[in-house]
Design a protein around this motif. Structure first.
Motif, mmCIF file in Angstrom:
data_model
loop_
_atom_site.group_PDB
_atom_site.id
_atom_site.type_symbol
_atom_site.label_atom_id
_atom_site.label_comp_id
_atom_site.label_asym_id
_atom_site.label_seq_id
_atom_site.Cartn_x
_atom_site.Cartn_y
_atom_site.Cartn_z
ATOM 1 N N THR A 241 0.792 -1.283 -0.069
ATOM 2 C CA THR A 241 0.010 -0.160 -0.183
ATOM 3 C C THR A 241 0.823 1.139 -0.246
ATOM 4 O O THR A 241 0.821 2.178 1.006
ATOM 5 N N VAL A 246 -0.412 1.740 -5.659
ATOM 6 C CA VAL A 246 -1.826 2.190 -5.843
ATOM 7 C C VAL A 246 -2.118 2.528 -7.200
ATOM 8 O O VAL A 246 -2.901 2.457 -7.958
ATOM 9 N N SER A 393 -9.920 7.336 -2.302
ATOM 10 C CA SER A 393 -8.554 6.721 -2.603
ATOM 11 C C SER A 393 -7.793 7.489 -3.528
ATOM 12 O O SER A 393 -8.286 8.345 -4.307
ATOM 13 N N HIS A 394 -6.772 7.185 -3.668
ATOM 14 C CA HIS A 394 -5.656 7.888 -4.941
ATOM 15 C C HIS A 394 -6.194 7.520 -6.198
ATOM 16 O O HIS A 394 -6.503 6.146 -6.236
ATOM 17 N N SER A 399 -12.629 1.703 -2.432
ATOM 18 C CA SER A 399 -13.157 2.287 -1.191
ATOM 19 C C SER A 399 -12.973 1.428 0.042
ATOM 20 O O SER A 399 -12.225 0.401 -0.225
ATOM 21 N N THR A 460 -3.506 3.170 3.649
ATOM 22 C CA THR A 460 -3.921 2.047 2.548
ATOM 23 C C THR A 460 -4.629 2.640 1.389
ATOM 24 O O THR A 460 -4.280 2.400 0.281
ATOM 25 N N LEU A 461 -5.491 3.609 1.465
ATOM 26 C CA LEU A 461 -6.088 4.268 0.280
ATOM 27 C C LEU A 461 -5.325 5.236 -0.355
ATOM 28 O O LEU A 461 -5.486 5.530 -1.638
ATOM 29 N N GLN A 462 -4.270 5.667 0.271
ATOM 30 C CA GLN A 462 -3.197 6.770 -0.329
ATOM 31 C C GLN A 462 -3.872 7.812 -0.739
ATOM 32 O O GLN A 462 -3.730 8.279 -1.909
ATOM 33 N N SER A 463 -4.894 8.359 0.129
ATOM 34 C CA SER A 463 -5.718 9.343 -0.280
ATOM 35 C C SER A 463 -4.823 10.754 -0.860
ATOM 36 O O SER A 463 -3.648 10.841 -0.397
#
Length: 593
Positions: A241, A246, A393-394, A399, A460-463
């Motif tokens: 992650t 991602v 997320s990126h 989601s 984790t989502l690498q927003s």
């Protein structure tokens, strides 16, 4: 697999047996509040193509749309939580499943006039229904009871539908698809990448086909019946992650998979021979959470892209599919008989989008009611919107729902930084029933839910943006409302109270309560319980055992395929071998939690 055959019973005997039928001759009531959240989940066209019926999950109502005027002309309260809707061809009937009430509804519909002809109790938590090509039988999947109900449909208007068989399944089912003139039924696991294949004549399970995927929300066949289409996601346990993995779709991909139908139906065949895949999305513009799909007679495929508010349109030979913006969280699609227009239900947009397939353009949107101002929504409702929003997320690859399917777990391994390391992927944990079970993560590093959510958005989502505290609070509020999954034995009516009591005593005497202390069935510390990950870490926080019978495989790395293997093969924390009767009782107790 266990099959229960049910004898044909009269209405009075059905009532006495718990399969009580209700027949109404008057139209059911209106849903009164135009600003109420409906959460539409499924839609179906009338046979003449002039009326569209929409099943609403939150309100339990049915919206009736006059397509000539593109507006809702009727909304009718039917039940508690509708989950699917299909048309019975050749007759003015529709079938709807009510997940919360545990019922199949047989509806008579002519334009805006809709009547409930029959309410038939089925196995608990029904989520989908399909009808045989000759319209004489339907099949209902029930997710938490892990069962398939086989139902004979009435041939005449004065007859009743009857359950003939109830089949125990080895998966938690959701989507299903009849193929080969209805002789085979393909049932997809609601969480992982497994397909159960059933012979509808013998009602025998032919086999389980596995592929690297999860979140199967769409099944279809191409126009010549040779290829099975699956809309799903794929989580790569070898990726990390980090932004690079991602960004390029190495960690989580969203796919339309094409498998040779012959290979799917033959348990000995190479599943991937002649197969191919359409990646849905690309670096910089991803398409989290593919959902329902449908195929037009000319082979045009329409796939809902739930996490990004779009649909993908194209044909098998296309290099990539064309994307069209619709409403928020599209989940189901249907196409008119001419193959010119697709109708897309937007679950969070509270609307239906109309898509011109020739021009590949959204032509309009039909609201089902007044769309509430997001600022007026409750914190829990705002959290629900965010939970299913891949734009958090990126690039929109995933989601929260992508790994925690409807709050549960996709059962996959993920190598994220929540355990402060890369190189030792660990099982995605369920979020159901987690209230009061702090801390979070396998190493207990997140002291509370807010901390864990903030880490998940960032790591984790690498927003692309720093987590907004209001968003974090809303997500936490939503997750706290998620109940634990129900006991499968209780849902199937096979729970043995005496065995459960003996198993509870075994649980205490074996020392299981040291780590899994009631009532949360976890403790806040980490323990060395003889398990080591790939990096040598040997201390883990014990996951709660709430709903443990609805999970699996088990342990941080999925090494135990079943609860029985936890004790038989891995002898987890056992100082002595268990007798068969002792293990039976212990498992009965665990499945009761």
């Amino acid at each position: 697999m266990v099959v229960f055959a049910l004898p044909a019973l009269s209405t009075s005997r059905l009532c006495a047996s718990g399969f009580c039928l209700l027949m109404l001759s008057a139209a059911v009531g209106f849903a009164a509040n135009p600003s109420a959240l409906r959460r539409p989940i499924a839609l179906e066209l009338a046979e003449d193509g002039k009326t569209l019926y929409v099943a609403n999950s939150r309100s339990g109502s049915l919206s009736v749309i006059d397509l000539n005027n593109a507006r809702v002309v009727q909304e009718i309260s039917l039940g508690k939580k509708l989950s699917d809707l299909v048309r019975v061809d050749g007759r003015p009937w529709f079938l709807a499943t009510d997940e919360e009430a545990g019922e199949l509804l047989l509806l008579q519909a002519a334009g805006q006039n809709v009547k409930i002809w029959q309410r038939l109790p089925v196995s608990p938590y029904p989520v989908s229904v399909v009808i045989s090509p000759d319209q004489s039988r339907c099949y209902v999947t029930s997710i938490w009871s892990r069962r398939l109900s086989v139902i004979d449909l009435p041939l005449e208007n004065d007859q009743e539908a009857k359950i003939t068989h109830v089949i125990d399944l080895p998966i938690a089912p959701r989507c299903q698809l009849l193929v080969r003139d209805g002789s085979k039924l393909i049932i997809a696991d609601a969480f992982g990448g497994r397909l159960a294949v059933l012979d509808t004549q013998s009602l025998e399970l032919i086999g389980i086909r596995e592929f690297p995927g999860h979140n199967v929300r769409g099944l279809g066949v191409n126009n010549d019946g040779t290829m099975l289409l699956i809309a799903h996601q794929m989580l790569n346990e070898l990726a990390h992650t980090v932004r690079n993995d991602v960004h390029w779709g190495l960690l989580m991909s969203n796919d339309l998979r094409w498998l040779k139908l012959d290979a799917v139906l033959d348990p000995k065949a190479d599943l991937y021979g002649g197969a191919h895949m359409h990646p849905l999305g690309e670096a910089g513009s991803a398409t989290g959470d593919p959902a329902g799909l449908t195929v037009a007679q000319d082979g045009t495929v329409v796939v809902a892209l739930g996490g990004v508010g779009e649909v993908a349109v194209g044909q098998e030979e296309d290099f990539s599919l064309y994307r069209i913006r619709v409403g928020r969280r599209p989940t189901d699609v249907t196409i008119n008989d001419a193959g010119t227009t697709a109708y897309v239900v937007n679950t969070f947009g509270e609307s239906v989008s109309i898509v011109d397939l020739a021009e590949r353009e959204a032509k309009g949107k039909i609201p089902l009611g007044d769309l509430p101002d997001p600022a007026t929504l409750s914190e829990v409702d705002r959290g629900e919107l965010l939970f299913y929003d891949a734009r958090l997320s990126h690039d929109g690859w995933m989601s929260c729902h992508s790994c925690h399917t409807d709050g549960h777990t996709n059962g996959m391994l993920n190598d994220n930084f929540s355990d402060a390391s890369f190189g030792a992927p660990k099982r995605v944990l369920s979020l159901l029933g987690r209230t009061g079970t702090e801390p979070f993560a396998w190493n207990a590093e997140a002291k509370d839910l807010v901390t864990q959510i903030r880490k998940s958005i960032t790591n984790t989502l690498q927003s692309d943006n720093e987590p907004d505290e209001d968003q974090v609070a809303a997500l936490a509020a939503y997750v706290r409302t998620l109940p634990g999954p129900p006991s499968i034995d209780r849902l199937r009516g096979v729970a043995d109270p005496v065995a459960i009591d003996r198993g509870a005593e075994q649980f205490r005497s074996l020392g299981c309560v040291r780590c899994h202390r009631p009532p949360t069935f976890t403790t806040p510390r980490t323990y060395d319980v003889g398990l080591v990950d790939k990096l040598g870490n040997n201390r883990f926080n014990p996951p709660t055992l709430r709903g443990v019978g609805q999970r699996g495989p088990y342990f941080h790395d999925n090494r135990a395929a079943s609860l029985e293997e936890v004790f038989r093969k891995h002898r987890h924390q056992l100082k002595r071998d268990l007798q068969d009767t002792e293990l039976f009782d212990l498992l009965a107790y665990l499945r009761s939690l």
